[in-house]
Design a protein around this motif. Sequence first.
Motif, mmCIF file in Angstrom:
data_model
loop_
_atom_site.group_PDB
_atom_site.id
_atom_site.type_symbol
_atom_site.label_atom_id
_atom_site.label_comp_id
_atom_site.label_asym_id
_atom_site.label_seq_id
_atom_site.Cartn_x
_atom_site.Cartn_y
_atom_site.Cartn_z
ATOM 1 N N THR A 66 0.845 -1.261 0.080
ATOM 2 C CA THR A 66 -0.067 0.036 -0.139
ATOM 3 C C THR A 66 0.977 1.230 -0.055
ATOM 4 N N GLU A 67 1.864 1.264 0.769
ATOM 5 C CA GLU A 67 2.949 2.203 0.708
ATOM 6 C C GLU A 67 3.432 2.493 -0.784
ATOM 7 N N ARG A 68 3.738 1.643 -1.537
ATOM 8 C CA ARG A 68 4.378 1.413 -2.674
ATOM 9 C C ARG A 68 3.214 2.176 -3.541
ATOM 10 N N LEU A 69 2.147 1.586 -3.406
ATOM 11 C CA LEU A 69 0.941 2.053 -4.333
ATOM 12 C C LEU A 69 0.677 3.658 -4.277
ATOM 13 N N ALA A 70 0.977 4.136 -2.947
ATOM 14 C CA ALA A 70 0.750 5.815 -2.907
ATOM 15 C C ALA A 70 1.756 6.309 -3.320
ATOM 16 N N THR A 71 3.015 6.058 -3.731
ATOM 17 C CA THR A 71 3.880 6.718 -4.390
ATOM 18 C C THR A 71 3.573 7.255 -5.851
ATOM 19 N N VAL A 72 2.694 6.557 -6.307
ATOM 20 C CA VAL A 72 2.024 6.847 -7.735
ATOM 21 C C VAL A 72 0.688 7.453 -7.478
ATOM 22 N N GLY A 73 0.204 7.893 -6.339
ATOM 23 C CA GLY A 73 -1.297 8.436 -6.103
ATOM 24 C C GLY A 73 -2.050 7.319 -6.072
ATOM 25 N N GLY A 74 -1.799 6.015 -5.900
ATOM 26 C CA GLY A 74 -2.808 4.970 -5.883
ATOM 27 C C GLY A 74 -3.376 4.906 -4.611
ATOM 28 N N ARG A 75 -4.586 4.148 -4.399
ATOM 29 C CA ARG A 75 -5.158 3.769 -3.162
ATOM 30 C C ARG A 75 -5.727 2.254 -3.330
ATOM 31 N N LEU A 76 -5.369 1.613 -2.158
ATOM 32 C CA LEU A 76 -5.881 0.091 -2.072
ATOM 33 C C LEU A 76 -7.436 0.023 -2.342
ATOM 34 N N GLU A 77 -8.354 0.930 -2.053
ATOM 35 C CA GLU A 77 -9.530 0.640 -2.371
ATOM 36 C C GLU A 77 -9.725 0.559 -3.773
ATOM 37 N N HIS A 78 -8.896 1.016 -4.750
ATOM 38 C CA HIS A 78 -9.210 1.073 -6.056
ATOM 39 C C HIS A 78 -8.246 -0.161 -6.676
ATOM 40 N N ALA A 79 -7.807 -1.041 -5.918
ATOM 41 C CA ALA A 79 -7.069 -2.191 -6.536
ATOM 42 C C ALA A 79 -8.166 -3.112 -7.329
ATOM 43 N N VAL A 80 -7.640 -3.595 -8.242
ATOM 44 C CA VAL A 80 -8.497 -4.587 -9.180
ATOM 45 C C VAL A 80 -7.725 -6.033 -9.489
ATOM 46 N N LYS A 81 -6.527 -6.026 -9.041
ATOM 47 C CA LYS A 81 -5.873 -7.467 -8.955
ATOM 48 C C LYS A 81 -4.647 -7.476 -7.997
ATOM 49 N N LEU A 82 -4.446 -8.346 -7.176
ATOM 50 C CA LEU A 82 -3.312 -8.627 -6.148
ATOM 51 C C LEU A 82 -2.908 -10.148 -6.637
ATOM 52 N N THR A 83 -1.723 -10.331 -6.216
ATOM 53 C CA THR A 83 -0.887 -11.487 -6.516
ATOM 54 C C THR A 83 -0.238 -11.655 -4.917
ATOM 55 N N TYR A 84 -0.588 -12.757 -4.299
ATOM 56 C CA TYR A 84 0.271 -13.218 -3.148
ATOM 57 C C TYR A 84 0.995 -14.475 -3.489
ATOM 58 N N PHE A 85 2.153 -14.129 -3.083
ATOM 59 C CA PHE A 85 3.207 -15.229 -2.956
ATOM 60 C C PHE A 85 3.756 -15.360 -1.526
ATOM 61 N N VAL A 86 3.426 -16.811 -1.256
ATOM 62 C CA VAL A 86 3.620 -17.122 0.181
ATOM 63 C C VAL A 86 4.591 -18.273 0.182
ATOM 64 N N THR A 87 5.424 -18.591 1.207
ATOM 65 C CA THR A 87 6.286 -19.536 1.338
ATOM 66 C C THR A 87 5.607 -21.052 2.109
ATOM 67 N N ASP A 88 4.134 -20.604 2.397
ATOM 68 C CA ASP A 88 3.303 -21.529 2.959
ATOM 69 C C ASP A 88 1.945 -21.607 2.489
ATOM 70 N N VAL A 89 1.575 -22.522 1.464
ATOM 71 C CA VAL A 89 0.325 -22.216 1.037
ATOM 72 C C VAL A 89 -0.913 -22.324 1.847
ATOM 73 N N THR A 90 -0.396 -23.008 3.196
ATOM 74 C CA THR A 90 -1.475 -22.929 4.391
ATOM 75 C C THR A 90 -2.041 -21.474 4.747
ATOM 76 N N LEU A 91 -1.069 -20.508 4.300
ATOM 77 C CA LEU A 91 -1.562 -19.216 4.710
ATOM 78 C C LEU A 91 -2.940 -18.964 4.015
ATOM 79 N N ARG A 92 -3.419 -19.481 3.072
ATOM 80 C CA ARG A 92 -4.724 -19.200 2.267
ATOM 81 C C ARG A 92 -5.765 -18.714 3.069
ATOM 82 N N GLU A 93 -6.184 -19.539 4.163
ATOM 83 C CA GLU A 93 -7.332 -19.159 4.931
ATOM 84 C C GLU A 93 -7.127 -17.831 5.652
#
Length: 122
Positions: free
Chosen positions: A53-80
């Motif tokens: 979200t901090e990175r998004l703000a550097t170009v004037g973006g806001r989290l509520e305007h997100a259309v796509k996120l990608t999560y990379f995790v080292t443990d797939v059980t973090l899904r829940e």
Amino acid sequence: MPRRGHHPDPHPYSPAYAAGGFAFVSGALSVDADGTAVPGRSEALDAALDRMTERLATVGGRLEHAVKLTYFVTDVTLREEANRQFERIFSHPRPARTFLEVSALPYGATVEIDCIALLADA
């Protein structure tokens, strides 16, 4: 004309880049403001989302305007926990999301999140 985000770190890429009315945010790790990996499950997810979200703000973006996120995790059980985070952070219709397990992430992080968001002034 595309706008590059503020470049506070020494990496060879922009933390965020604005083009075509969208913000494209580079993956943000589950680290604290000092770059130290955040332990815990929900805590790591929240730290990665905060850094993204901090990175998004550097170009004037806001989290509520997100259309796509990608999560990379080292443990797939973090899904829940990631599902609960999504339900807590976003209202309907929620952004699209990809969730995948990776073998490792830099700096000992356990989560990395990137994002595409619509810029409000576009």
